[in-house]
Design an enzyme around this catalytic site. Structure first.
Site, short mmCIF file in Angstrom:
data_model
loop_
_atom_site.label_atom_id
_atom_site.label_comp_id
_atom_site.label_asym_id
_atom_site.label_seq_id
_atom_site.Cartn_x
_atom_site.Cartn_y
_atom_site.Cartn_z
N HIS A 1 -22.32 22.10 -11.87
CA HIS A 1 -21.28 22.48 -12.83
C HIS A 1 -20.97 23.97 -12.90
O HIS A 1 -20.10 24.36 -13.67
CB HIS A 1 -21.66 21.98 -14.23
N HIS A 2 -21.67 24.80 -12.11
CA HIS A 2 -21.43 26.25 -12.19
C HIS A 2 -20.40 26.75 -11.17
O HIS A 2 -19.86 27.85 -11.34
CB HIS A 2 -22.72 27.03 -11.98
N ALA A 3 -20.15 26.00 -10.11
CA ALA A 3 -19.23 26.48 -9.08
C ALA A 3 -17.85 26.72 -9.67
O ALA A 3 -17.33 25.92 -10.44
CB ALA A 3 -19.15 25.47 -7.93
N ASP B 1 -20.19 26.11 -17.37
CA ASP B 1 -19.12 27.12 -17.33
C ASP B 1 -18.04 26.80 -16.31
O ASP B 1 -16.85 27.04 -16.54
CB ASP B 1 -19.69 28.51 -17.09
#
Length: 390
Positions: A131-133, A173
């Site tokens: 989920h950070h990419a 994010d």
């Protein structure tokens, strides 16, 4: 619509390997898959290997120049362009990085397609949840954002309301950024407070762009939050928002790094509380999304003791074959753990904290309690924007 769940799995996903010193050890995926088999859960799901995400799919979220940079680093890791977040300590470049990242993304997109088209009611990709990419860069062990790609594919297929609930210890994010301006997507993230943990975002005041106010929801939990506080926060925020939003599909991310044994974070959540939230997400999907549920993995760096148990519970719940917390783990799996890692595997599917209890928000607010302060900050920031009482 098929009543059977799909488990998205291709052995190739275990090639998502940043090297022997990196905390994201792919053994966590292999051990989860084998624990699912040890309990016989794969008899109750359709095990499906979706095709890798193609470039047109990747471009639903990621910039073309970034995709090209990943492909170049995949072919020549030594020439990785650090300006795109690859070739760094968090995201080292490795041969075949593009292919395996696209494979993981493809499993999440395939899960979304199966649920939307009615081929399955629930679909699980525990290799996903990266989920950070960001659209133009790697971040936090994540190359392609499969969660965002799954949501983007649902929108492309015609979905008008998709809810994303992220209970990883780190802020979701990248997913928030991807849909910051899109009121069709409600993103809810419960995570350790940005003051004490990467990526230092996810404040209660982050509520979406002017065009989508109230579509981003963040609960920033104090370090040290345990089972009762974590579950109180979840139930004080998530069900009411989903009841209001009425998503057509619920996408959830179940990073196991909230656990008290996780080496990279500072919450104190048990496996039993993680299971309780998985059960709650399943129930919420049936209550507000006609049962359409895409469940993803995420972080989790206690790769033997925690991750396989947590995600095997998730598969069991999705399959309609919940494993009792006190279930004894098959000896064959524990032998495999030792052969692969030279560690002793856990004995049972519980941390001994079941049933987990918590105080409902309606029971009263304690102004001196940091957890209650965090919950109230979120409710005050978001609920009025959605026409709800804080």
């Amino acid at each position: 619509m098929s009543g059977r769940a799909q488990l998205m799995w291709d052995e190739a996903v275990t090639g998502y390997d940043f090297g022997p010193e990196h905390p994201m050890d792919p053994v966590r995926l292999a051990l989860t898959r084998s624990l699912v088999s040890a309990f016989g859960l794969d008899r109750y799901v359709d095990v499906v290997a979706a095709k890798p995400a193609g470039e047109s799919t990747l471009r639903l979220v990621h910039r073309e120049d970034y995709i090209e940079a990943v492909k170049a680093a995949s072919e020549n890791p030594g020439a990785a362009d650090g300006a795109y977040g690859i070739g760094t300590l968090d995201d080292p470049a490795f041969a075949g990085m593009h292919e395996v990242s696209a494979m993981i993304a493809g499993q999440s997109v395939g899960a979304a397609e199966a649920v939307w088209h009615g081929d399955a009611l629930h679909a699980v990709n525990f290799a996903g949840g990266l989920h950070h990419a960001m659209p133009g860069g790697a971040s936090g062990f994540c190359i392609y954002n499969d969660a965002s790609l799954a949501i983007a594919r649902l929108l492309e297929l015609g979905a008008e309301r998709v809810a994303y609930v992220d209970v990883d210890v780190h802020h979701g994010d990248g997913v928030q950024a991807a849909f910051w301006e899109d009121p069709r997507v409600l993103t809810i993230s419960l995570h350790e407070h940005p003051r004490t943990l990467f990526p230092q975002t996810g404040w209660a005041e982050e509520t979406g762009a002017d065009s989508a106010e109230g579509s981003a929801v963040n609960v920033a939990l104090p370090a040290g939050t345990g089972d009762a506080g974590w579950l109180r926060a979840f139930h004080a925020v998530v069900p009411e928002l989903l009841a209001d939003f009425r998503p057509q599909v619920l996408v959830t991310q179940h990073g196991a790094d909230t656990h008290f044994e996780d080496p990279l974070a500072h919450l104190a959540v048990s496996l039993d509380a993680q299971r309780a939230v998985q059960v709650a997400c399943h129930e919420l999907a049936h209550s507000y999304a006609d049962g359409r549920w895409v469940a993803l993995g995420g972080g989790g760096y206690a790769v033997v003791d925690v991750v396989p148990r947590s995600w095997t519970h998730l598969v069991g719940i999705a399959a309609g074959r919940e494993l009792a917390p006190e279930s004894v783990i098959p000896e064959s799996w524990r032998q495999e753990v030792f052969a692969r890692t030279r560690q002793l595997g856990p004995m049972r599917m519980t941390d001994g904290r079941w049933p987990v209890s918590w105080a409902e928000w309606e029971a009263g607010y304690d102004p001196a309690d940091r957890l209650d302060q965090a919950v109230l900050a979120t409710r005050r920031a978001v609920f009025p924007l959605r026409g709800l009482l804080a």
